[in-house]
Design a protein around this motif. Sequence first.
Motif, PDB file in Angstrom:
ATOM      1  N   LEU A 191       0.891  -1.213  -0.080  1.00 10.46           N
ATOM      2  CA  LEU A 191      -0.073  -0.074   0.105  1.00 10.46           C
ATOM      3  C   LEU A 191       0.888   1.304  -0.090  1.00 10.46           C
ATOM      4  O   LEU A 191       0.330   2.379  -0.322  1.00 10.46           O
ATOM      5  CB  LEU A 191      -0.823   0.021   1.244  1.00 10.46           C
ATOM      6  CG  LEU A 191      -1.926  -1.038   1.243  1.00 10.46           C
ATOM      7  CD1 LEU A 191      -2.894  -0.921   2.612  1.00 10.46           C
ATOM      8  CD2 LEU A 191      -2.787  -1.186   0.147  1.00 10.46           C
ATOM      9  N   ALA A 192       2.158   1.182   0.445  1.00 14.34           N
ATOM     10  CA  ALA A 192       2.951   2.409   0.567  1.00 14.34           C
ATOM     11  C   ALA A 192       3.112   2.909  -1.041  1.00 14.34           C
ATOM     12  O   ALA A 192       3.435   2.335  -1.864  1.00 14.34           O
ATOM     13  CB  ALA A 192       4.162   2.208   1.267  1.00 14.34           C
ATOM     14  N   ASP A 193       2.985   4.209  -1.003  1.00 17.81           N
ATOM     15  CA  ASP A 193       3.449   5.016  -2.167  1.00 17.81           C
ATOM     16  C   ASP A 193       4.578   5.810  -2.029  1.00 17.81           C
ATOM     17  O   ASP A 193       5.365   6.501  -2.778  1.00 17.81           O
ATOM     18  CB  ASP A 193       2.417   5.933  -2.555  1.00 17.81           C
ATOM     19  CG  ASP A 193       2.151   6.938  -1.320  1.00 17.81           C
ATOM     20  OD1 ASP A 193       2.629   6.931  -0.489  1.00 17.81           O
ATOM     21  OD2 ASP A 193       1.075   7.481  -1.614  1.00 17.81           O
ATOM     22  N   SER A 194       5.603   5.605  -0.926  1.00 15.48           N
ATOM     23  CA  SER A 194       6.750   6.300  -0.726  1.00 15.48           C
ATOM     24  C   SER A 194       7.573   5.625   0.512  1.00 15.48           C
ATOM     25  O   SER A 194       6.964   4.911   1.075  1.00 15.48           O
ATOM     26  CB  SER A 194       6.563   7.718  -0.225  1.00 15.48           C
ATOM     27  OG  SER A 194       6.070   7.774   1.017  1.00 15.48           O
ATOM     28  N   LEU A 195       8.889   5.671   0.218  1.00 15.69           N
ATOM     29  CA  LEU A 195       9.599   4.834   1.366  1.00 15.69           C
ATOM     30  C   LEU A 195       9.452   5.491   2.924  1.00 15.69           C
ATOM     31  O   LEU A 195       9.200   4.527   3.539  1.00 15.69           O
ATOM     32  CB  LEU A 195      11.343   5.015   1.237  1.00 15.69           C
ATOM     33  CG  LEU A 195      11.910   4.337   1.853  1.00 15.69           C
ATOM     34  CD1 LEU A 195      11.940   2.794   1.800  1.00 15.69           C
ATOM     35  CD2 LEU A 195      13.556   4.503   1.600  1.00 15.69           C
ATOM     36  N   GLN A 196       8.964   6.652   3.085  1.00 14.32           N
ATOM     37  CA  GLN A 196       8.469   7.112   4.417  1.00 14.32           C
ATOM     38  C   GLN A 196       7.399   6.654   4.841  1.00 14.32           C
ATOM     39  O   GLN A 196       7.192   6.042   5.856  1.00 14.32           O
ATOM     40  CB  GLN A 196       8.542   8.482   4.266  1.00 14.32           C
ATOM     41  CG  GLN A 196       7.977   9.312   5.527  1.00 14.32           C
ATOM     42  CD  GLN A 196       8.025  10.971   5.295  1.00 14.32           C
ATOM     43  OE1 GLN A 196       8.040  11.592   4.431  1.00 14.32           O
ATOM     44  NE2 GLN A 196       7.766  11.636   6.548  1.00 14.32           N
ATOM     45  N   ARG A 197       6.467   6.565   3.970  1.00 13.01           N
ATOM     46  CA  ARG A 197       5.049   5.906   4.356  1.00 13.01           C
ATOM     47  C   ARG A 197       5.164   4.360   4.700  1.00 13.01           C
ATOM     48  O   ARG A 197       4.545   3.905   5.368  1.00 13.01           O
ATOM     49  CB  ARG A 197       4.037   6.169   2.987  1.00 13.01           C
ATOM     50  CG  ARG A 197       2.680   5.330   3.329  1.00 13.01           C
ATOM     51  CD  ARG A 197       1.977   5.962   4.247  1.00 13.01           C
ATOM     52  NE  ARG A 197       0.501   5.605   4.338  1.00 13.01           N
ATOM     53  CZ  ARG A 197      -0.366   5.378   5.356  1.00 13.01           C
ATOM     54  NH1 ARG A 197       0.126   6.059   6.462  1.00 13.01           N
ATOM     55  NH2 ARG A 197      -1.498   5.027   5.095  1.00 13.01           N
ATOM     56  N   PHE A 198       6.061   3.681   3.601  1.00 15.34           N
ATOM     57  CA  PHE A 198       6.469   2.382   4.056  1.00 15.34           C
ATOM     58  C   PHE A 198       6.918   2.047   5.325  1.00 15.34           C
ATOM     59  O   PHE A 198       6.485   1.122   6.183  1.00 15.34           O
ATOM     60  CB  PHE A 198       7.549   1.610   2.964  1.00 15.34           C
ATOM     61  CG  PHE A 198       8.028   0.331   3.310  1.00 15.34           C
ATOM     62  CD1 PHE A 198       6.848  -0.559   3.367  1.00 15.34           C
ATOM     63  CD2 PHE A 198       9.370   0.106   3.576  1.00 15.34           C
ATOM     64  CE1 PHE A 198       7.385  -2.243   3.467  1.00 15.34           C
ATOM     65  CE2 PHE A 198       9.782  -1.232   3.817  1.00 15.34           C
ATOM     66  CZ  PHE A 198       8.759  -2.083   3.793  1.00 15.34           C
ATOM     67  N   GLU A 199       7.951   2.918   5.938  1.00 14.15           N
ATOM     68  CA  GLU A 199       8.318   3.049   7.133  1.00 14.15           C
ATOM     69  C   GLU A 199       7.029   3.222   8.230  1.00 14.15           C
ATOM     70  O   GLU A 199       7.423   2.511   9.228  1.00 14.15           O
ATOM     71  CB  GLU A 199       9.474   3.743   7.167  1.00 14.15           C
ATOM     72  CG  GLU A 199      10.817   3.394   6.412  1.00 14.15           C
ATOM     73  CD  GLU A 199      11.479   1.910   6.562  1.00 14.15           C
ATOM     74  OE1 GLU A 199      11.176   1.519   7.787  1.00 14.15           O
ATOM     75  OE2 GLU A 199      12.232   1.445   5.710  1.00 14.15           O
ATOM     76  N   ALA A 200       6.553   4.152   8.137  1.00 10.80           N
ATOM     77  CA  ALA A 200       5.440   4.443   8.898  1.00 10.80           C
ATOM     78  C   ALA A 200       4.497   3.510   9.124  1.00 10.80           C
ATOM     79  O   ALA A 200       4.052   3.077  10.098  1.00 10.80           O
ATOM     80  CB  ALA A 200       4.873   5.678   8.569  1.00 10.80           C
ATOM     81  N   LEU A 201       4.036   2.893   8.069  1.00  8.92           N
ATOM     82  CA  LEU A 201       3.022   1.771   7.982  1.00  8.92           C
ATOM     83  C   LEU A 201       3.702   0.446   8.762  1.00  8.92           C
ATOM     84  O   LEU A 201       3.114  -0.261   9.646  1.00  8.92           O
ATOM     85  CB  LEU A 201       2.503   1.253   6.477  1.00  8.92           C
ATOM     86  CG  LEU A 201       1.460   2.222   5.973  1.00  8.92           C
ATOM     87  CD1 LEU A 201       1.345   1.721   4.595  1.00  8.92           C
ATOM     88  CD2 LEU A 201       0.431   2.093   6.873  1.00  8.92           C
ATOM     89  N   LYS A 202       4.943  -0.079   8.435  1.00  9.18           N
ATOM     90  CA  LYS A 202       5.486  -1.176   8.903  1.00  9.18           C
ATOM     91  C   LYS A 202       5.523  -0.899  10.589  1.00  9.18           C
ATOM     92  O   LYS A 202       5.583  -2.004  10.987  1.00  9.18           O
ATOM     93  CB  LYS A 202       6.973  -1.241   8.412  1.00  9.18           C
ATOM     94  CG  LYS A 202       7.932  -2.246   8.680  1.00  9.18           C
ATOM     95  CD  LYS A 202       9.169  -2.513   7.845  1.00  9.18           C
ATOM     96  CE  LYS A 202       9.989  -1.320   8.200  1.00  9.18           C
ATOM     97  NZ  LYS A 202      11.254  -1.412   7.723  1.00  9.18           N
ATOM     98  N   ALA A 203       5.921   0.246  11.058  1.00  8.44           N
ATOM     99  CA  ALA A 203       5.955   0.205  12.167  1.00  8.44           C
ATOM    100  C   ALA A 203       4.711   0.502  13.124  1.00  8.44           C
ATOM    101  O   ALA A 203       4.361  -0.107  14.212  1.00  8.44           O
ATOM    102  CB  ALA A 203       6.631   1.913  12.805  1.00  8.44           C
ATOM    103  N   ALA A 204       3.571   0.829  12.106  1.00  6.82           N
ATOM    104  CA  ALA A 204       2.319   0.808  13.054  1.00  6.82           C
ATOM    105  C   ALA A 204       1.586  -0.376  13.038  1.00  6.82           C
ATOM    106  O   ALA A 204       0.532  -0.579  13.670  1.00  6.82           O
ATOM    107  CB  ALA A 204       1.512   2.170  12.278  1.00  6.82           C
ATOM    108  N   LEU A 205       1.754  -1.239  11.967  1.00  2.00           N
ATOM    109  CA  LEU A 205       0.688  -2.412  11.362  1.00  2.00           C
ATOM    110  C   LEU A 205       1.101  -3.548  12.534  1.00  2.00           C
ATOM    111  O   LEU A 205       2.550  -3.813  13.153  1.00  2.00           O
ATOM    112  CB  LEU A 205       0.991  -2.894  10.300  1.00  2.00           C
ATOM    113  CG  LEU A 205       0.521  -1.998   9.023  1.00  2.00           C
ATOM    114  CD1 LEU A 205       0.750  -2.248   7.659  1.00  2.00           C
ATOM    115  CD2 LEU A 205      -1.192  -2.095   9.166  1.00  2.00           C
TER     116      LEU A 205
END
Length: 496
Positions: free
Chosen positions: A293-307
């Motif tokens: 689902l991430a559209d940027s590396l920053q979003r990927f890192e944030a989702l990875k930490a939150a999920l």
Amino acid sequence: MPTRARTGGDMVSASMSSRTRSLARFPGHIGVTSDPSILASFASDQSGRAGARPIAIAHPTSTEEIQAVVRWAIAQGVPLVPVSSKSGPRRRGDTVCDHPSIIMDLSGMNKVVHVDGDDAIAVIEPGVTFSQFDAALKGHGLRSFRPLAPRASKSVLTAFLEREPVTVPGQHWDSADPLAALELVFGSGDLFRTGGAALPGTLEENLARGNRQMINSGPMHTDFGRVIQGAQGALGVVSWASIYCQRIPAIEVPLFATSDSLEAITDLCYRMLRRRSAGQLFILNGRQLALLLADSLQRFEALKAALPPWILYVELSAAAYFPEEAIAYRRADLERDAASLAVTVASDVAGISAKAMAQWMTAESGPGEAALGLARQEVFFLSQLDKVQKHIDALEPTDRADSCIYVQPLAQGVNAHCQFAFLGKAGEEQMLSRRAVKAAERLAASNGFFSRPYHPWAGVPFERDKAIVPLLARTKSLFDPHAILQPGAQSLGIRQ
């Protein structure tokens, strides 16, 4: 074949001359591409597999033209590599030319020939994509069975010939599903039709008579369609096929079930499969959902930490008969089972809406790792749901900690597709390939069944069962006696 010359100008001249000779007597009515930049794209792919630059790309547009190309290749001794998906990214090594070959591009054969809403079946050509297929099916109350996140250009027929797992296990009855009957040209140049396609007369004549190509086995006691599946184009070239389709439910309710425990998620998944209460149903770890689902590396890192560590995505579904009542009791069953397993059921997780996820499931695939500046290498195999944790434990600690994991129940939950993806920075592809091979060796040792071998770990399952390699070679000699189709096919245990 292209020859190596001493100077750049001589090399180009020699190469063009060689290619002209290789295309001698090629059927003049069939289109050919010889653009160097396009040809170069088939000499390697994102898997890291390197091969030879093709001689040219042929574009047949009918069964007769496929047969003409195959017979020409036999006469000239030129290998063929069939391709149906129009464009990349290609990342499994199965379209890389092992020798200078002709790429047989079937993407121009992209007709949805027939759709039958009553029998929930359709006939398509190899170049049809999922979005094109769904657009044709929608008016008949149908939609396609899909793999998880197919790329926009992915051929429906190729996906099912390669046994890509579909996300609706409750309507998946057999490893061949949803593929039914086929028309194909074997490597011998012979035309053959399997199952319901083998009735006398042309396809058009049979459709006009009301005949439907619903049976995959046959004629008689043969089941050559099952032999063709998974062969990666090394035995025959399919010109059309009938595909089972999914009836669009009257109501669908997408939900997430989350837990720190894979065992709890697996138990809940089994319970839902026994009740057949769900449509889409699959398991992801948090890293895999973030990657999707991430559209940027920053979003990927944030989702990875939150999920949460484990997510079961489920769509409760009901047909047209009392759909509200059906959804109500199915949701009550789900919530009761989840509570007994300490699993949380919700309509959103970490700011991701299940409804948005459902919409994403029917759209084209997300940005992918390349858009995040990442490289990826994946390993997948078949096992059983309750053995996935054992496979995870077999991996090295770093692989257990940072792999993206996707588990897809198949055949009513009898078995499961298990996929581990490893991420790295762009430019780290060789390191990821080595990592994937080591992981495949450990997963094979933990009794993972590698039914779809791809580069760079294609040799791993054959090392564990060397006796099958000569049997596969014998099979190829029966269907492709001149060895012109996909030389070096990974499905045959040929060492890369």
